[in-house]
Design a protein around this motif. Structure first.
Motif, PDB file in Angstrom:
ATOM      1  N   TYR A 122     -38.371 -14.898   4.957  1.00 49.30           N
ATOM      2  CA  TYR A 122     -38.258 -15.641   6.217  1.00 49.30           C
ATOM      3  C   TYR A 122     -37.235 -14.998   7.162  1.00 49.30           C
ATOM      4  O   TYR A 122     -37.438 -14.963   8.384  1.00 49.30           O
ATOM      5  N   SER A 123     -36.133 -14.483   6.629  1.00 49.67           N
ATOM      6  CA  SER A 123     -35.118 -13.838   7.465  1.00 49.67           C
ATOM      7  C   SER A 123     -35.702 -12.620   8.184  1.00 49.67           C
ATOM      8  O   SER A 123     -35.372 -12.359   9.353  1.00 49.67           O
ATOM      9  N   ILE A 124     -36.585 -11.904   7.500  1.00 47.46           N
ATOM     10  CA  ILE A 124     -37.235 -10.754   8.140  1.00 47.46           C
ATOM     11  C   ILE A 124     -38.179 -11.232   9.241  1.00 47.46           C
ATOM     12  O   ILE A 124     -38.224 -10.648  10.339  1.00 47.46           O
ATOM     13  N   LEU A 125     -38.920 -12.303   8.976  1.00 50.82           N
ATOM     14  CA  LEU A 125     -39.823 -12.855  10.002  1.00 50.82           C
ATOM     15  C   LEU A 125     -39.029 -13.376  11.193  1.00 50.82           C
ATOM     16  O   LEU A 125     -39.451 -13.224  12.355  1.00 50.82           O
ATOM     17  N   PHE A 126     -37.883 -13.986  10.933  1.00 49.82           N
ATOM     18  CA  PHE A 126     -37.067 -14.550  12.003  1.00 49.82           C
ATOM     19  C   PHE A 126     -36.544 -13.449  12.931  1.00 49.82           C
ATOM     20  O   PHE A 126     -36.474 -13.625  14.158  1.00 49.82           O
ATOM     21  N   LYS A 127     -36.185 -12.303  12.352  1.00 48.05           N
ATOM     22  CA  LYS A 127     -35.686 -11.183  13.160  1.00 48.05           C
ATOM     23  C   LYS A 127     -36.784 -10.566  14.026  1.00 48.05           C
ATOM     24  O   LYS A 127     -36.484  -9.887  15.012  1.00 48.05           O
ATOM     25  N   LEU A 128     -38.048 -10.792  13.661  1.00 55.53           N
ATOM     26  CA  LEU A 128     -39.155 -10.230  14.443  1.00 55.53           C
ATOM     27  C   LEU A 128     -39.438 -11.043  15.703  1.00 55.53           C
ATOM     28  O   LEU A 128     -40.264 -10.636  16.526  1.00 55.53           O
ATOM     29  N   ASP A 129     -38.755 -12.194  15.849  1.00 54.22           N
ATOM     30  CA  ASP A 129     -38.961 -13.066  17.010  1.00 54.22           C
ATOM     31  C   ASP A 129     -40.407 -13.553  17.080  1.00 54.22           C
ATOM     32  O   ASP A 129     -41.088 -13.450  18.112  1.00 54.22           O
TER      33      ASP A 129
END
Length: 889
Positions: free
Chosen positions: A519-526
């Motif tokens: 999820y943290s990776i998805l969150f950084k993708l905006d």
């Protein structure tokens, strides 16, 4: 300036070849490499030299003979001088002497005559003295008896008989036998000394070995260089030269014809060289992967030759178009073949756009990447299900029966495939989805220089949401299948067997970490909020389930505490007399908070606190209440549910606690093979101490622990739990008092009137009555029993017992119909003694009972009261120990 070396001392200063010589002097250099030369008596001995210090060198002497100098040469000081001389000599080798160097094969007698008589003196080989042979036998007589022989050991005609007759003709037989033994020992000693002989003459032996090795190397070198027959090599070289010369002539003639024939063709092709060489250039650049060069050449050819109607040009152009079409298909196939990096895809898209392909390269790349991710998810599921099936097949195999116990222990500790599946699925999403999103963003913002078709934005958003939905539903099917939407087909996302609570409690926090990492990776993708909310909803459900599972595991463990009770008293800083259960319960709470604090309670990006969610807060309060209730039930079970041996306790214990009426005051029970389980009264006291410690200490610590983790325990729940424990304390205390006070109080009246005692008596009191002493002793026994478990329980139990005794005395005094003077005095003495002895543990109600009992006794004047004071005074002296026992420290 460096001084030349100088030799000033030798040790030893003489010796045969191979002698180890210690050379002392000055300026021998500062390191071993400075020593470049050493000669002893003119012979080079550098090979055996060993540099020790600037003033010390050790070397092995060479084959020099006579007096000579030892010259040292250093790198900086040059050739040196010598102030002492070394004498080299050769040892004469006899028939009994070993030698490390070559000895001339001459008869030993030849050099025997060349030496003086004193030069060689051979000892008697038998080791016998010949002093007794004063008279020597004449030489002529010896020659007559032993013609052609000699008694000389070095002679070729040596005769042992002549030697014995000449040197030992008067020696007796026993001495000759002793001489024979001496000779054998001497020979054996020489054999044993061969190793030391080799060590002494190591230089000569090594020289011989080196010489043989040099000869061997030279011989092998000659064979290798020239072969056994060197002329064959020369003959082969000559024939090869002839063959190569003929080949050169033939090639030169042929090449000349070929040059003439191609010169004309080259003149024709030179003008349009670029066009005709382009197909070959395309093939060459395709192999190299230089598609930029191919595109540039293709565009140049189209601009120059597309409008020309020359047949040969059109033929070449058709050939080029065919190759370009093949290249387009190849690039498109490479574009949609996974796995491939985003940068490589962007490059291929640019190639296809520049080549005017009929494909939609950018959109095709996005679609195939999305399909690849979905397919990889499905393959991941099938791989893990195959592992499970393989494990089940192995477990059912008949060959695994003999290892069933081992396999069972292994499986119990093995991580379930669900967990591996969640980890790999999260890793796939983290690894593959960012490329899809980056490629889509590049497509829609025009970075790929491709026209965006209408409807692609909506389709891309739908694709992203489908991927997020598939990811979360697959995780739900593997971890929390009960949260799957009832309207969706669960079989599309896999079916799993969920492990037990113990296993899930261990691995669910790890699964939560995997999902949060993705999820943290998805969150950084905006990503759009709709896509992130799908994952956030799953994370919230997983957090709630993880919290619930960890709580349930802890509750299950707590429920087993009553079976694990050892009844061993533990010493605490704030309390004594407790068992390990309260501390164990507190440790379980600490472990629970540690397990769920970071992964469950702590919120990460956009998650929010768990208790802010109504469902989570309800589950949290429900499980926490179940946990506190579980421990309350454990303590309740320990009190209400007697162990298996309690019936035996009832049979083997006495119910009456009076020695005055024929039964002992102490509890007696027989051993039943479970001596580690105390009697019921002691268990009641321990459980009461556990209740008080839990209510006063453990609950406070639990509230502090949850507060420290930013989670409050509802006040109503704490209040309810405290009330439950207070109620349990009261129940235990009443149960204990029923076990102790009722039998104790019930024996006061029989003991008081033992021996037909009557208060209307005329004897003069001299001491307090036995029943009063028995009450005091029984109270001391209760004090001892309670204090042995917990000193803090004394103030809770003893006042109740004293109050019961006081109430019983008041009842008994009120039943007396008539007191005589002596009876009144005795009653006042007994009650006064009990009042005084029980003062430390008397409640207001107990004191009132004592006062009311005294009021029932007729009043006495001052003279009549003197005997009461005297008797009480004597009683205090006699019962000093009992008074001390019932005093508070």
């Amino acid at each position: 300036m460096v001084l030349p070396p100088i030799v000033t001392g030798l040790s030893p200063n003489e010796g045969p070849p191979g002698t180890r010589v210690t050379i002392r002097g000055e300026n021998f250099g500062q390191r071993p490499t400075d020593l470049i030369g050493l000669t002893i008596c003119g012979h080079d001995c550098l090979l055996s030299a060993e540099w020790k210090a600037p003033s010390k060198i050790i070397a092995i002497s060479g084959p020099g003979k006579g007096f000579g100098d030892i010259i040292v040469t250093t790198k900086l000081g040059g050739k040196g001088t010598c102030n002492v001389h070394f004498k080299g000599y050769y040892e004469h080798i006899g028939p009994m002497k070993e030698s490390a160097v070559w000895v001339e094969e001459k008869p030993f007698h030849t050099f025997r005559h060349s030496l003086s008589a004193s030069s060689i003196q051979i000892d008697d080989p038998l080791g016998l003295s010949d002093e007794s042979n004063e008279k020597k036998i004449p030489e002529d007589d010896l020659n007559d008896k032993f013609p052609g022989s000699s008694g000389d050991l070095t002679s070729e005609n040596f005769s042992p008989c002549r030697f014995l007759y000449e040197n030992h003709h008067k020696t007796n037989f026993n001495d000759l036998q002793a001489g024979l033994l001496h000779l054998r020992r001497k020979v054996d000693g020489q054999k044993e000394g061969r190793l030391s002989f080799l060590k002494t003459n190591i230089s000569a032996v090594l020289d011989q070995i080196d010489t043989l090795m040099v000869l061997k190397d030279k011989f092998e070198k000659d064979v290798k260089e020239y072969s056994p027959e060197p002329t064959l090599k020369f003959e082969k070289a000559i024939r090869e030269s002839q063959r190569e010369a003929g080949k050169l002539y033939t090639d030169l003639y042929t090449r000349g014809e070929r040059v003439e024939s191609t010169r004309n063709a080259l003149n024709v092709l030179t003008r349009f060289k670029f066009l005709f060489s382009l197909p070959c250039s395309i093939n060459r650049n395709v192999k190299k992967g230089d598609y930029d060069i191919i595109i540039n050449d293709y565009m140049r050819v189209k601009n120059l030759f597309l409008k020309r109607d020359i047949p040969i040009f059109q033929t070449v152009l058709h050939l080029i178009e065919d190759k370009i079409t093949e290249i387009k298909e190849k690039l498109h196939q490479k574009l949609v073949t996974m796995p491939i990096t985003v940068e490589e895809q962007k490059k291929l898209i640019r190639y296809l756009v520049n080549l005017d392909s009929n494909f939609e390269p950018a959109w095709d790349a996005i679609l195939f990447r999305s399909k690849y991710l979905v397919n990889r998810m499905e393959e991941c599921y099938k791989e893990h299900k195959a592992i499970i099936a393989d494990d089940m097949r192995k477990s059912k195999s008949p060959h695994a029966a003999k290892y069933s116990k081992y396999n069972a222990s292994q499986d119990a500790n093995a991580c379930p495939q669900n967990i591996f599946y969640v980890e790999e699925l999260s890793s796939l999403l983290s690894e593959l989805f960012p490329d899809i999103w980056k490629l889509g963003q590049a497509y829609f913002i025009g970075e790929l220089h491709v026209k965006v078709e209408p409807g692609h934005k909506t389709a891309f958003k739908h694709t992203v949401l489908n991927i997020m939905e598939a990811y979360c539903k697959r995780l739900r099917a593997a971890l929390i299948p009960h949260t799957l939407d009832k309207t969706s087909d669960k079989t599309n996302y896999g079916t799993w067997s969920i492990p037990d609570i113990d296993t899930m409690a261990i691995y669910l926090p790890e699964c939560l970490k995997y999902v949060r990492s993705a999820y943290s990776i998805l969150f950084k993708l905006d990503l759009p909020s709709e896509a992130l909310d799908i994952v956030l909803t799953f994370i919230l459900d997983l957090r709630i389930h993880c919290m619930s599972i960890v709580f349930k595991k802890t509750i299950e463990n707590v429920k087993e505490y009553d079976k694990q009770e050892t009844w061993k008293v533990e010493i605490s800083e704030s309390h004594c007399g407790i068992t390990e259960l309260p501390l164990k319960f507190e440790q379980a709470i600490q472990q629970l908070i540690q397990s769920i604090s970071e992964p469950v309670f702590e919120a990460e990006a956009r998650e929010g606190l768990l208790v802010d969610n109504i469902s989570a807060r309800k589950e949290y309060e429900k499980q926490l209440d179940n946990l506190l209730t579980a421990f309350y039930n454990v303590l309740t079970n320990l009190v209400l549910k007697s162990p298996e041996n309690d019936e035996d306790d009832d049979e083997n214990q006495t119910a009456i606690v009076s020695q005055l009426i024929g039964t002992p005051t102490t509890v007696v029970y027989k051993s039943r093979g479970k001596s580690n389980i105390p009697i019921r009264e002691r268990r009641l006291l321990m459980t009461l101490a556990n209740c008080q410690y839990t209510s006063n200490v453990v609950l406070t610590n639990i509230v502090r622990l949850f507060t420290k983790s930013n989670y409050q325990i509802p006040h109503q729940m704490i209040k309810k739990t405290e009330e439950n424990f207070k109620s349990l304390e009261t129940s235990i205390l009443e149960n204990y008092l029923e076990q102790k006070s009722d039998p104790l109080v019930g024996t006061i009246e029989p003991s008081m009137y033992l021996g037909r005692f009557d208060w209307h008596t005329n004897f003069t009191p001299v001491d307090i009555r036995p029943y009063a002493k028995e009450c005091i002793n029984n109270l001391i026994h209760v004090h001892f029993e309670v204090n042995s478990v917990s000193s803090k329980l004394v103030d809770s139990i003893l006042p109740q017992v004293v109050q019961t005794i006081a109430e019983e005395l008041y009842r008994l005094m009120s039943c007396v119909q008539k007191f005589s003077l002596a009876g009144a005095q005795q009653a006042l003495i007994d009650i006064g003694a009990l009042q005084e002895f029980f003062e430390a543990y008397s409640t207001e109600r107990a004191k009132n009972f004592f006062k009311e009992a005294i009021k029932l006794i007729p009043a006495l004047n001052e003279q009549q009261s003197e005997i009461i004071k005297e008797v009480l005074k004597e009683s205090r002296k006699k019962m000093r120990l009992q008074i001390l026992c019932l005093q508070k420290s």
